[in-house]
Write an enzyme that holds these catalytic residues in place. Sequence first.
Site, mmCIF file in Angstrom:
data_model
loop_
_atom_site.group_PDB
_atom_site.id
_atom_site.type_symbol
_atom_site.label_atom_id
_atom_site.label_comp_id
_atom_site.label_asym_id
_atom_site.label_seq_id
_atom_site.Cartn_x
_atom_site.Cartn_y
_atom_site.Cartn_z
ATOM 1 N N GLY A 12 26.002 38.293 40.156
ATOM 2 C CA GLY A 12 25.486 39.346 39.273
ATOM 3 C C GLY A 12 26.497 39.808 38.242
ATOM 4 C CD GLU A 53 25.078 40.640 43.169
ATOM 5 O OE1 GLU A 53 25.184 40.600 41.933
ATOM 6 O OE2 GLU A 53 25.624 39.828 43.925
ATOM 7 N N GLY A 80 31.477 44.893 43.541
ATOM 8 C CA GLY A 80 31.350 43.636 44.272
ATOM 9 C C GLY A 80 31.893 43.796 45.683
ATOM 10 C CB ILE A 81 31.946 41.746 48.634
ATOM 11 C CG1 ILE A 81 32.365 42.017 50.064
ATOM 12 C CG2 ILE A 81 32.140 40.308 48.234
ATOM 13 C CD1 ILE A 81 31.594 41.303 51.112
ATOM 14 N N GLY A 82 34.899 42.841 48.698
ATOM 15 C CA GLY A 82 36.283 42.423 48.867
ATOM 16 C C GLY A 82 37.249 43.578 48.816
ATOM 17 C CB ALA A 83 40.927 43.525 49.125
ATOM 18 C CB ILE A 84 39.661 44.554 44.058
ATOM 19 C CG1 ILE A 84 41.035 43.883 44.113
ATOM 20 C CG2 ILE A 84 39.498 45.388 42.788
ATOM 21 C CD1 ILE A 84 41.334 42.914 43.031
HETATM 22 N N1 COA Z 1 44.105 29.616 40.074
HETATM 23 C C1 COA Z 1 44.037 28.917 41.234
HETATM 24 N N2 COA Z 1 43.569 29.444 42.389
HETATM 25 C C2 COA Z 1 43.176 30.730 42.358
HETATM 26 C C3 COA Z 1 43.225 31.519 41.195
HETATM 27 C C4 COA Z 1 43.719 30.907 40.015
HETATM 28 N N3 COA Z 1 43.794 31.586 38.866
HETATM 29 N N4 COA Z 1 42.775 32.754 41.482
HETATM 30 C C5 COA Z 1 42.439 32.748 42.786
HETATM 31 N N5 COA Z 1 42.681 31.526 43.303
HETATM 32 C C6 COA Z 1 42.457 31.116 44.689
HETATM 33 C C7 COA Z 1 43.133 32.058 45.650
HETATM 34 O O1 COA Z 1 44.482 31.672 45.884
HETATM 35 C C8 COA Z 1 42.275 31.914 46.892
HETATM 36 O O2 COA Z 1 42.633 30.687 47.510
HETATM 37 P P1 COA Z 1 42.586 30.528 49.121
HETATM 38 O O3 COA Z 1 41.107 30.642 49.449
HETATM 39 O O4 COA Z 1 43.150 29.193 49.343
HETATM 40 O O5 COA Z 1 43.392 31.657 49.676
HETATM 41 C C9 COA Z 1 40.867 31.718 46.305
HETATM 42 O O6 COA Z 1 41.063 31.255 44.972
HETATM 43 C C10 COA Z 1 40.070 33.012 46.259
HETATM 44 O O7 COA Z 1 40.793 33.992 45.561
HETATM 45 P P2 COA Z 1 40.619 35.542 45.880
HETATM 46 O O8 COA Z 1 41.433 36.272 44.888
HETATM 47 O O9 COA Z 1 40.883 35.790 47.332
HETATM 48 O O10 COA Z 1 39.090 35.707 45.594
HETATM 49 P P3 COA Z 1 38.103 36.847 46.036
HETATM 50 O O11 COA Z 1 37.594 36.585 47.399
HETATM 51 O O12 COA Z 1 38.663 38.185 45.726
HETATM 52 O O13 COA Z 1 36.894 36.533 45.036
HETATM 53 C C11 COA Z 1 35.947 35.829 42.947
HETATM 54 C C12 COA Z 1 37.096 36.561 43.651
HETATM 55 C C13 COA Z 1 36.165 35.988 41.471
HETATM 56 C C14 COA Z 1 35.940 34.363 43.334
HETATM 57 C C15 COA Z 1 34.612 36.479 43.383
HETATM 58 O O14 COA Z 1 34.645 37.833 43.070
HETATM 59 C C16 COA Z 1 33.421 35.833 42.686
HETATM 60 O O15 COA Z 1 32.938 34.808 43.104
HETATM 61 N N6 COA Z 1 32.946 36.454 41.576
HETATM 62 C C17 COA Z 1 31.810 35.971 40.806
HETATM 63 C C18 COA Z 1 30.523 36.612 41.231
HETATM 64 C C19 COA Z 1 30.479 38.087 40.980
HETATM 65 O O16 COA Z 1 31.347 38.676 40.350
HETATM 66 N N7 COA Z 1 29.408 38.701 41.465
HETATM 67 C C20 COA Z 1 29.132 40.105 41.279
HETATM 68 C C21 COA Z 1 29.545 40.951 42.409
HETATM 69 S S1 COA Z 1 28.609 40.939 43.881
#
Ligand code: COA
Length: 439
Positions: A337, A239, A216-220
């Site tokens: 995805g 994807e 996926g996208i992002g730091a991880i």
């Molecule tokens: N409870 C409350 N808030 C939470 C939380 C929890 N358990 N986990 C994260 N958050 C909040 C964070 O604090 C952050 O808040 P902010 O925007 O105010 O800073 C926000 O949610 C985003 O969290 P973050 O960990 O930075 O998310 P991310 O950008 O790494 O994205 C997903 C993580 C899961 C949202 C993202 O990967 C996603 O939408 N996945 C579903 C789709 C997917 O997996 N597609 C396939 C790959 S392309």
Amino acid sequence: MLNWREDYKKKLTTAEKAVKLIKSGDKVVLSHAVSEPLALIDAMVANADAYRDVEVSTMVTLGKGEYTKPEYKDCFKFNGWFLSACTRGCVAEKRGDFTPVFFHEVPHYIRKDIFHVDVCLAMVSPPDEHGYCNLGVSADYSVQAIRSAKTAIAQINDQVPVTYGDTFVHISEFDAFVEHSQPLPDLKLPHIGDVELTIGKYCASLVPDGATLQLGIGAIPDAVLQSLKDKKNLGIHSEMISDGVVDLYEAGVIDNSQKSINKGKMIVTFLMGTKRLYDFAHKNPVLEMHTVDYVNSPIVIAQNSNMVCINSALSVDFMGQIVSDTIGDMQFSGVGGQVDFMRGAAMSLDQKGKGIIAMPSVTVKKDGTMISKITGCIQQGAAVTTSRQDADYVVTEYGIAELKGKTLRQRAKNLIAIAHPQFRDELKALYTKKFGDTI
Ligand code: COA
């Protein structure tokens, strides 16, 4: 039949005139992510007074999403298939809607008219010498939306790279063209801290040489890529990809040589990164962009040997229910995805597929409050993105929890072992309440 050059000239217009082809009540689909046709969207918003109840649908929005603003509530109704920072608010404020859909099914829904498309606004490269424009950075559902729309309008952008695969659409398939050059979004590379690096290393330990990867996208995902520098013969069937993949390709770690399908090629449905990624993609035969009903089809994914998928989540409960797109009853993003790849890897024909959910053990809010992402049960109102049956590996900075084939009791124990230490006593007490025994 008109010579394509004459046809193009005939259809060439201004953004202001092109958006007049949108009528009140129409359903408008936008190409998404770095492929948003911003000149057309700006013109559509500027023409808002001429519309009533125009439904706007898209996936990832990196632009301003102005059509979701309260002042346009009678002109535009937003119906997202995925929510982003600028579209989430209008759904939370009950002015907009969200439609849950597996990403690989979006083109099917469009073909079957479950998602009706009156007007498609897309962004493409200028036509080549044969009259074909190229979608460049986003094949996904855009190709089908252009073909199914009653009216297809293209922003011709000479900064869109030309990519190989299912990205070519002939100019005869469009109704209007607007020439407008604009740089593609140059996304900031994510900050990778110690937590992400540790997670990356655990994930890398699950990736064998010769694996085919989805990230996926992002730091991880970027941290995982950094931890894969010592691997050999990796392949990509994903994807999307970002810049980290280019580094590993240039280092010779990704060579796609062991792939069981599309050998020698990286297969992707959209790109999201910096200019370096878009330059890399331009006319590069190693990269093929295919539509999302191919790339994300679990049946296609399953044909890849050693398929390893790495995605993220917002929270995971004791049973292994993975919540990735809602926070309580707030719709945060969408399934995208995630399930397509979790299921595809699980179905993999060589039985070696792995589905990894990688996330920090806690999230820290702006006021410093820490929230455990591993919980006893999901929050009220939250939706399960990946079911407990589909859950496989969960990784945090404290290790790897294996869930597939494990009892509810064992799942909870494995997850508590990788929770943040500050929350473990609380989680152990919840465990005892639920299962009777102690850890
Ligand atoms: N409870 C409350 N808030 C939470 C939380 C929890 N358990 N986990 C994260 N958050 C909040 C964070 O604090 C952050 O808040 P902010 O925007 O105010 O800073 C926000 O949610 C985003 O969290 P973050 O960990 O930075 O998310 P991310 O950008 O790494 O994205 C997903 C993580 C899961 C949202 C993202 O990967 C996603 O939408 N996945 C579903 C789709 C997917 O997996 N597609 C396939 C790959 S392309």
